[in-house]
Design a protein around this motif. Structure first.
Motif, mmCIF file in Angstrom:
data_model
loop_
_atom_site.group_PDB
_atom_site.id
_atom_site.type_symbol
_atom_site.label_atom_id
_atom_site.label_comp_id
_atom_site.label_asym_id
_atom_site.label_seq_id
_atom_site.Cartn_x
_atom_site.Cartn_y
_atom_site.Cartn_z
ATOM 1 N N UNK A 244 -7.547 -18.394 0.338
ATOM 2 C CA UNK A 244 -7.400 -17.147 -0.422
ATOM 3 C C UNK A 244 -5.960 -16.646 -0.382
ATOM 4 N N UNK A 245 -5.341 -16.737 0.793
ATOM 5 C CA UNK A 245 -3.946 -16.305 0.928
ATOM 6 C C UNK A 245 -3.027 -17.188 0.093
ATOM 7 N N UNK A 246 -3.261 -18.486 0.134
ATOM 8 C CA UNK A 246 -2.466 -19.426 -0.652
ATOM 9 C C UNK A 246 -2.586 -19.120 -2.142
ATOM 10 N N UNK A 247 -3.827 -18.881 -2.610
ATOM 11 C CA UNK A 247 -4.045 -18.621 -4.033
ATOM 12 C C UNK A 247 -3.390 -17.316 -4.480
ATOM 13 N N UNK A 248 -3.265 -16.356 -3.579
ATOM 14 C CA UNK A 248 -2.611 -15.092 -3.917
ATOM 15 C C UNK A 248 -1.099 -15.251 -4.029
ATOM 16 N N UNK A 249 -0.528 -16.232 -3.327
ATOM 17 C CA UNK A 249 0.923 -16.359 -3.255
ATOM 18 C C UNK A 249 1.483 -17.459 -4.152
ATOM 19 N N UNK A 250 0.674 -18.494 -4.429
ATOM 20 C CA UNK A 250 1.189 -19.600 -5.221
ATOM 21 C C UNK A 250 1.376 -19.156 -6.673
ATOM 22 N N UNK A 251 2.368 -19.724 -7.339
ATOM 23 C CA UNK A 251 2.696 -19.293 -8.698
ATOM 24 C C UNK A 251 1.588 -19.637 -9.687
ATOM 25 N N UNK A 252 0.984 -20.797 -9.546
ATOM 26 C CA UNK A 252 -0.054 -21.242 -10.485
ATOM 27 C C UNK A 252 -1.322 -21.579 -9.697
ATOM 28 N N UNK A 253 -2.156 -20.573 -9.367
ATOM 29 C CA UNK A 253 -3.333 -20.798 -8.508
ATOM 30 C C UNK A 253 -4.460 -21.533 -9.218
ATOM 31 N N UNK A 254 -5.210 -22.287 -8.448
ATOM 32 C CA UNK A 254 -6.412 -22.935 -8.970
ATOM 33 C C UNK A 254 -7.481 -21.896 -9.295
ATOM 34 N N UNK A 255 -7.634 -20.911 -8.418
ATOM 35 C CA UNK A 255 -8.608 -19.827 -8.591
ATOM 36 C C UNK A 255 -7.882 -18.505 -8.364
ATOM 37 N N UNK A 256 -7.815 -17.698 -9.404
ATOM 38 C CA UNK A 256 -7.199 -16.380 -9.280
ATOM 39 C C UNK A 256 -8.163 -15.480 -8.496
ATOM 40 N N UNK A 257 -7.858 -15.238 -7.223
ATOM 41 C CA UNK A 257 -8.784 -14.484 -6.373
ATOM 42 C C UNK A 257 -8.921 -13.028 -6.807
ATOM 43 N N UNK A 258 -8.044 -12.573 -7.683
ATOM 44 C CA UNK A 258 -8.200 -11.203 -8.193
ATOM 45 C C UNK A 258 -9.446 -11.071 -9.050
ATOM 46 N N UNK A 259 -10.001 -12.205 -9.523
ATOM 47 C CA UNK A 259 -11.262 -12.149 -10.262
ATOM 48 C C UNK A 259 -12.361 -11.488 -9.433
#
Length: 527
Positions: A244-259
């Motif tokens: 979750x932390x990785x997806x919040x910080x990476x420029x192009x996430x696999x899963x946008x956790x903000x969903x």
């Protein structure tokens, strides 16, 4: 776009055929486990992993497979999944050792992980009209439940007429037909702004989900306090938090956790998890009850579970008709409340209860599943841009897998604990080895009774074991009912009645496997 619209119901037929294949697989196999144990000389641990290897790989790869389909093409993911699944099934049919079969089942899990999210993501991109999409998802949800319901009957019939390999061979022509029809009836689509493949997110999600499912699977046998199980849960939680932390910080996430901040996405995902927790955990024991207490053969038991499909098939589309008028909240709440009521009815089961009691339960349960699952699925998928349909479908499928695995593990542990406690005094006069076996599970108690020299003592042991099992099942399904009511309450309090119109816009279909151009409307869509 016109061709996609004209073919949309044919596309749905291909998707449902593919979905039916995945739904049938595990339930057909479960019926064959005793035969596999005898013919392959499989140990109890090997038998468990013949089933669980598929679940572990399937659940662990869902998010990655859904993201891959969004980027490289959902039709391509579906076709590749069908090819891998059918080839692995043919391999499984020819296995002559448990370890080889476990390997084949693992590869089948890879194929299933590609197929399952592709079906729902293609559907949401083909049916662009919200009203039609609701009806299509109702059909999709109904078929997913029917596959699970008819599996035991089909498996029982196959085993009465053919060798155990038939439960694997049956997958090959079904997958072959779906694979043949895919290029004819399914058009390619993908995210027109697909980012680079998020290898870090893929690695973390696969590792975290696989560890979580492994710990859930192992907990009943090793014990919930076992250091490996506890360690598995701790490491899984840490890896998923890192994901979750990785997806919040990476420029192009696999899963946008903000969903997950959108209650139309997160709340139905929670509800589906709780639904499958209650469903898989409780129904798993019903098949044991029908065979070991009511005395039916595997085929007869499978046929007597079939009525669940008779109520599930119409209730899923019916729920979507209501959802079009009043939103998804009320149908989900009603469906989960009906499920809780069905479990409440089953909790009144006695050793002398007839099939009529089970039949009413199955009809209520099927209606509740269909009425809750289809609008919950629509809420999840409708909350996302259609360009992210693959990963959104994967989240929906992952909640089902994790909830179901957790339900079987937790409720199974509770049932075994209650059964063991009730049998403690009943086996006091037996030899130590026989007493330990009879105390462990109902089937072992029946086997022990068959070896006792005094018929009256043997019959008393069978009766005591059946009564202990039914009591344990009654306690277990009451907990299942409470979990279903919790899901209804979560939905009632936090799920909005309707989503905001215009939140999702379809991505352009891809003709002849070519690359889609970015849809300008997506640039201005609200995410």
């Amino acid at each position: 776009m016109d061709r996609t619209y004209r073919l949309r119901w044919g596309t749905l037929a291909v998707l449902c055929l593919s979905l039916l294949l995945i739904g049938l697989d595990n339930t057909v196999l479960n019926v064959a486990l005793p035969t596999l144990q005898r013919d392959l000389d499989a140990s109890a641990s090997e038998l468990q992993w013949i089933v669980d290897a598929y679940t572990l790989i399937f659940a662990g790869l869902l998010l990655t497979a859904g993201s891959w389909g969004d980027k490289y093409g959902r039709r391509r993911a579906l076709a590749l999944g069908l090819l891998v699944f059918s080839a692995a099934a043919a391999w499984g049919a020819n296995c002559d050792s448990p370890r080889e079969l476990i390997a084949a089942r693992s590869v089948m899990g890879l194929g299933g992980a590609l197929v399952m999210p592709s079906t729902l993501s293609i559907l949401t991109n083909v049916f662009t009209d919200p009203a039609e999409r609701k009806r299509a998802i109702g059909v999709w949800a109904g078929v997913s439940g029917i596959g699970i319901a008819i599996g035991p009957a089909l498996g029982g019939w196959l085993l009465e007429h053919y060798a155990w390999s038939s439960v694997f061979w049956i997958n090959v022509p079904v997958a072959g037909l779906a694979l043949l029809l895919t290029p004819l009836l399914v058009r390619e689509s993908r995210d027109p702004r697909a980012p680079r493949l998020d290898l870090g997110g893929a690695t973390l999600s696969t590792a975290g989900l696989s560890l979580l499912v492994w710990a859930i699977i192992e907990a009943p046998d090793r014990g919930w306090g076992d250091r490996w199980v506890v360690g598995g849960f701790v490491v899984a939680a840490a890896v998923l938090a890192l994901f979750a932390l990785w997806e919040r910080r990476v420029r192009e996430p696999m899963l946008d956790v903000s969903f997950f901040r959108n209650p139309r996405f997160s709340v139905p995902a929670i509800s589906v998890t709780l639904l499958f927790f209650a469903l898989f955990g409780s129904v798993f024991f019903l098949s044991i009850h029908i065979q070991s207490v009511m005395g039916y053969s595997p085929l007869e038991a499978g046929l007597r579970i079939l009525p669940i499909a008779a109520s599930l098939a119409p209730s899923a589309p019916l729920a979507m008709l209501f959802a079009q008028r009043i939103g998804e909240k009320i149908p989900v709440v009603v469906g989960m409340t009906v499920i809780a009521g069905a479990f409440g009815l089953l909790s009144r089961t006695t050793v002398d209860s007839g099939y009529g009691h089970v039949l009413v339960f199955l009809l209520l349960l099927g209606f509740g599943i269909g009425f809750a699952m289809s609008p919950a699925t629509e809420a999840v998928m409708g909350a996302l841009p259609r360009a992210k349909a693959g990963v959104g479908s994967a989240v929906n499928d992952t909640t089902r897998q994790v909830g179901g695995a957790l339900g079987v593990a937790v409720l199974g542990s509770i049932l075994n604990s209650v059964y063991t406690g009730r049998m403690e005094e009943k086996v006091a006069g037996l030899p130590p080895a026989a007493a330990e076996a009879a105390r462990d599970n109902l089937q072992a108690a029946v086997a022990v009774a068959g070896e006792l020299p005094v018929p009256s003592v043997a019959q008393r042991l069978v009766t005591d074991a059946q009564e202990a099992f039914v009591h344990a099942m009654d306690v277990t399904v009451l907990i299942g009912a409470a979990v279903a009511l919790l899901g209804a309450a979560v939905t009632l309090v936090w799920l909005p009645h309707h989503g905001e119109p215009g939140d999702d816009v379809p991505d352009e279909p891809v003709a002849n496997g070519g690359r889609a151009e970015p849809d300008e409307r997506l640039m201005g869509s609200r995410m």
